[in-house]
Motif scaffolding. Sequence first.
Motif, PDB file in Angstrom:
ATOM      1  N   HIS A 100     -10.251  -2.565  -1.775  1.00 51.71           N
ATOM      2  CA  HIS A 100     -11.104  -2.180  -0.645  1.00 51.71           C
ATOM      3  C   HIS A 100     -12.108  -1.114  -1.088  1.00 51.71           C
ATOM      4  CE1 HIS A 100      -8.574  -3.713   2.808  1.00 51.71           C
ATOM      5  NE2 HIS A 100      -7.672  -3.728   1.842  1.00 51.71           N
ATOM      6  N   TYR A 139      -0.811 -10.187  -1.565  1.00 50.44           N
ATOM      7  CA  TYR A 139       0.327  -9.578  -0.856  1.00 50.44           C
ATOM      8  C   TYR A 139       0.458 -10.159   0.551  1.00 50.44           C
ATOM      9  CZ  TYR A 139      -3.218  -6.661   1.491  1.00 50.44           C
ATOM     10  OH  TYR A 139      -4.293  -6.221   2.228  1.00 50.44           O
ATOM     11  N   ARG A 196      -2.546 -12.416   1.703  1.00 48.50           N
ATOM     12  CA  ARG A 196      -3.942 -12.060   1.441  1.00 48.50           C
ATOM     13  C   ARG A 196      -4.181 -12.164  -0.056  1.00 48.50           C
ATOM     14  NH1 ARG A 196      -7.527  -7.994   3.399  1.00 48.50           N
ATOM     15  NH2 ARG A 196      -8.710  -9.920   3.239  1.00 48.50           N
ATOM     16  N   HIS A 210      -7.212  -7.964  -3.870  1.00 47.35           N
ATOM     17  CA  HIS A 210      -8.527  -7.354  -3.662  1.00 47.35           C
ATOM     18  C   HIS A 210      -8.435  -5.835  -3.763  1.00 47.35           C
ATOM     19  CE1 HIS A 210      -6.492  -7.547   0.271  1.00 47.35           C
ATOM     20  NE2 HIS A 210      -6.995  -6.342   0.443  1.00 47.35           N
ATOM     21  N   TYR A 232       0.859  -1.183   0.000  1.00 50.17           N
ATOM     22  CA  TYR A 232       0.000   0.000   0.000  1.00 50.17           C
ATOM     23  C   TYR A 232       0.895   1.233   0.000  1.00 50.17           C
ATOM     24  CZ  TYR A 232      -4.114  -2.811   0.692  1.00 50.17           C
ATOM     25  OH  TYR A 232      -5.131  -3.712   0.499  1.00 50.17           O
TER      26      TYR A 232
HETATM   27 FE   LIG Z   1      -5.985  -4.958   1.671  1.00 52.52          FE
END
Ligand SMILES: [Fe+2]
Length: 303
Positions: A219, A193, A214, A217, A157
């Motif tokens: 969010h 990730y 994970r 995706h 991120y």
């Molecule tokens: Fe996430």
Amino acid sequence: MPQFNDTELTAAVIKSFEETPDPRVKFLMEELVKSLHEYVRKTDLTFDEWTYAIDVLTRTGQKCTSSRQEFILLSDVLGVSMLVDAVNHREREGATETTVLGPFYVGEHKPMPHGTDVSPGLSGESMFVQSRVTDLKGQPLAGVPVDIWHADDDGFYDSQKPNYETRGPSSRARFITDADGRFFFRTILPCSYPIPTDGPVGEMILQTRRHPMRPAHVHFLVDAPGYEPLVTHVFIEGDRYLDTDVVFGVKDELVAKIEKRTDALMPDGKPASAPWHLMSYDFRMRPGKGTAPKPMLTVTEDA
Ligand SMILES: [Fe+2]
């Protein structure tokens, strides 16, 4: 001077909360003590283990910064976040399913025009995201703020990268739905990730031989006045980690087929460099109240 055996001790601590003015706080404290004491009794917790637990919690707090939230991560990997989500969303009535907020929400941004590329300059395969926000009957909800955020092609991120404060948001934005409840934007295809493993949460994941991944995706946080705030993800079909998400956040309904396209134009009529991907996913909002989650991170786009 009172002396307590282990059962009397629990009763004494519970009794110590009897003057608590707020009944909900009283209840929560009593139940917390009951569960904690029960855990200690059941496990015959040793002093070394108790010290270790204190150290882990201490380091979890110390790992938190203005752009990192290790406690949310801890809650996520222990399944507590999904359990809180589950007990608060037992009745969906056809509304879109919910999932964890995650530790990377930094709050709202200035609204961007529909079609904006929210990941300029990032490597990765391009993706067009189109969506519509409606009520349970399919009627469009206009003027609704929608926050979106996702990891980049390397699995990070923007807030995890150095100098985020000066570089500003990337793969993160706010859109306002139009009169037909629609919004759309350009970005890159996110990948699966690992959650951060350089802190106490990662230590636990590695020590217990779990993997830290994970599935890919995007969010979404949809906050329509008069409706329950919707905190969710759209997962990408085919990801190898869909069945073993480290935070237990996947629900079947949230997995979307992402189409690979070669058309010269994207859905808004602007040129595309082929190939590109199309994510189409609509959100159905349930009437109700509620407050959208506040960001635990304090990074601002103006910093
Ligand atoms: Fe996430």
